[in-house]
Design a protein around this motif. Structure first.
Motif, PDB file in Angstrom:
ATOM      1  N   GLN A  76       0.810  -1.210   0.000  1.00 32.92           N
ATOM      2  CA  GLN A  76       0.000   0.000   0.000  1.00 32.92           C
ATOM      3  C   GLN A  76       0.853   1.273   0.000  1.00 32.92           C
ATOM      4  OE1 GLN A  76      -2.502  -0.771   3.426  1.00 32.92           O
ATOM      5  NE2 GLN A  76      -4.149  -1.640   2.179  1.00 32.92           N
ATOM      6  N   THR A  77       2.132   1.160   0.355  1.00 33.33           N
ATOM      7  CA  THR A  77       2.999   2.345   0.310  1.00 33.33           C
ATOM      8  C   THR A  77       3.287   2.764  -1.131  1.00 33.33           C
ATOM      9  OG1 THR A  77       5.096   1.082   0.349  1.00 33.33           O
ATOM     10  CG2 THR A  77       4.108   1.659   2.484  1.00 33.33           C
ATOM     11  N   ASP A 108       0.893   3.076  -3.350  1.00 27.73           N
ATOM     12  CA  ASP A 108      -0.294   3.779  -3.855  1.00 27.73           C
ATOM     13  C   ASP A 108      -0.082   5.291  -3.899  1.00 27.73           C
ATOM     14  OD1 ASP A 108      -1.461   1.332  -4.023  1.00 27.73           O
ATOM     15  OD2 ASP A 108      -2.563   1.495  -2.131  1.00 27.73           O
TER      16      ASP A 108
END
Length: 323
Positions: free
Chosen positions: A320-321, A323
């Motif tokens: 998710q980093t 995104d």
């Protein structure tokens, strides 16, 4: 602890340990501002370099010691490495593990045939518990890092780095090693002292658990205030080892400390650009290469990606980093 012991361990590991690749990506080079090489020990048996030390230690035991069984304590990677080596040697293994270790590591250790005993590392003394188990069951203790045969097994990573770097034409480099108690870092440093003397080994730790960096800076053993509380469970140790620290002081450069966000970003980038899965404790070296370039020198940096045993939730958080 010396180079000859590492060479002897390499002979016993020949045909047993995987020769893990030295990977690179121009995308990672651009972020780091230099060429980045990743020694992918996450692809080793049991998902980490700890298989090397486990096999080296178990294979060095006498028949009498093997018949009594062995004891190890670990948050998971040493546990799995020792359990696998014990299973292959037909030796009974008892493993003392913290209750907050990733569930996948606990399950894998049991699946490899070991008896797992859980403890609370925030309230219970692991070493005292281990000594009691060792005495009561008359077991041979294989420590996670402060054991000459374990250090020797881990040092074979350094032998491979020297050989692979020579093929790539790398003459000088900072070698970044994820560091807990210093077994791998000291073993790699001893191996490279003889085989690649122009390489500088640098220990890397997560913030809040930088006992090795502070110990190297002050010249005396430093301890961490907390025993847990980091996603980098594989390298949370209270202080450098009694055997490892003199080696670290003599051979290593200064330590590097990285944040948890940098670790998660390094995990994501390793998957995106190299297609490998690295656990948090195994990604601190790559995080240092990518985000702490001002603390490095030279055109090449080699990172040991020490393990890949992450849980799905943590890996999802890492991805998710991006995104």
């Amino acid at each position: 602890m010396n180079f000859d012991r590492i060479q002897a361990a390499a002979i016993r590991l020949n045909g047993r340990a995987r020769l893990t690749p030295l990977l690179s990506s121009p995308f990672l080079d651009k972020i780091a501002g230099r060429q980045v090489w990743v020694k992918a020990e996450c692809l080793q048996h049991t998902g980490s370099f700890k298989f090397r030390g486990g096999w080296a230690a178990v294979s060095a035991l006498s028949d009498e010691e093997k018949s009594r069984g062995i004891l190890a304590y670990s948050s998971g990677n040493h546990a799995q490495g020792v359990a696998y080596a014990a299973q292959k040697h037909g030796v009974a293994a008892t493993i003392l593990m913290p209750s907050d270790a990733p569930e996948i590591k606990i399950q894998n250790t049991r699946a490899l045939g070991a008896e797992v005993i859980l403890y609370d590392r925030s309230t219970q003394d692991r070493d005292a518990l281990g000594e009691t188990l060792k005495r009561e069951k008359n077991l041979s203790l294989i420590k996670p890092f402060d054991d000459p045969e374990v250090i020797a097994g881990q040092g074979t990573v350094g032998l491979e780095i020297a050989q692979q770097a020579q093929v790539e034409g790398i003459l000088e480099a900072d070698v970044l090693v994820c560091c807990g108690g210093g077994g791998l870092t000291s073993g790699v440093a001893l191996a490279l002292e003889r085989t690649a003397p122009h390489f500088t080994v640098r220990p890397v730790e997560p913030e809040g658990f930088d006992d090795v960096a502070r110990s190297l800076e002050t010249g005396v053993h430093q301890t961490n205030k907390a025993a847990s509380g980091s996603i980098c469970d594989a390298i949370l140790t209270p202080s450098p080892g009694q055997i490892t620290f003199p080696i670290l002081k003599r051979l290593c450069g200064s330590g590097i400390v990285v944040t948890e966000l940098e670790v998660l970003q390094a995990m994501a980038l390793a998957f995106q650009r190299l297609r490998i899965v690295i656990e948090p404790g195994g990604a601190v070296s790559l995080a240092a290469a990518l985000f702490h370039g001002n603390e490095l020198s030279g055109a090449h940096v080699i990172c040991v990606a020490t393990g890949g045993n992450t849980d799905p939730a943590t890996f999802k958080a890492a991805l998710q980093t991006l995104d």
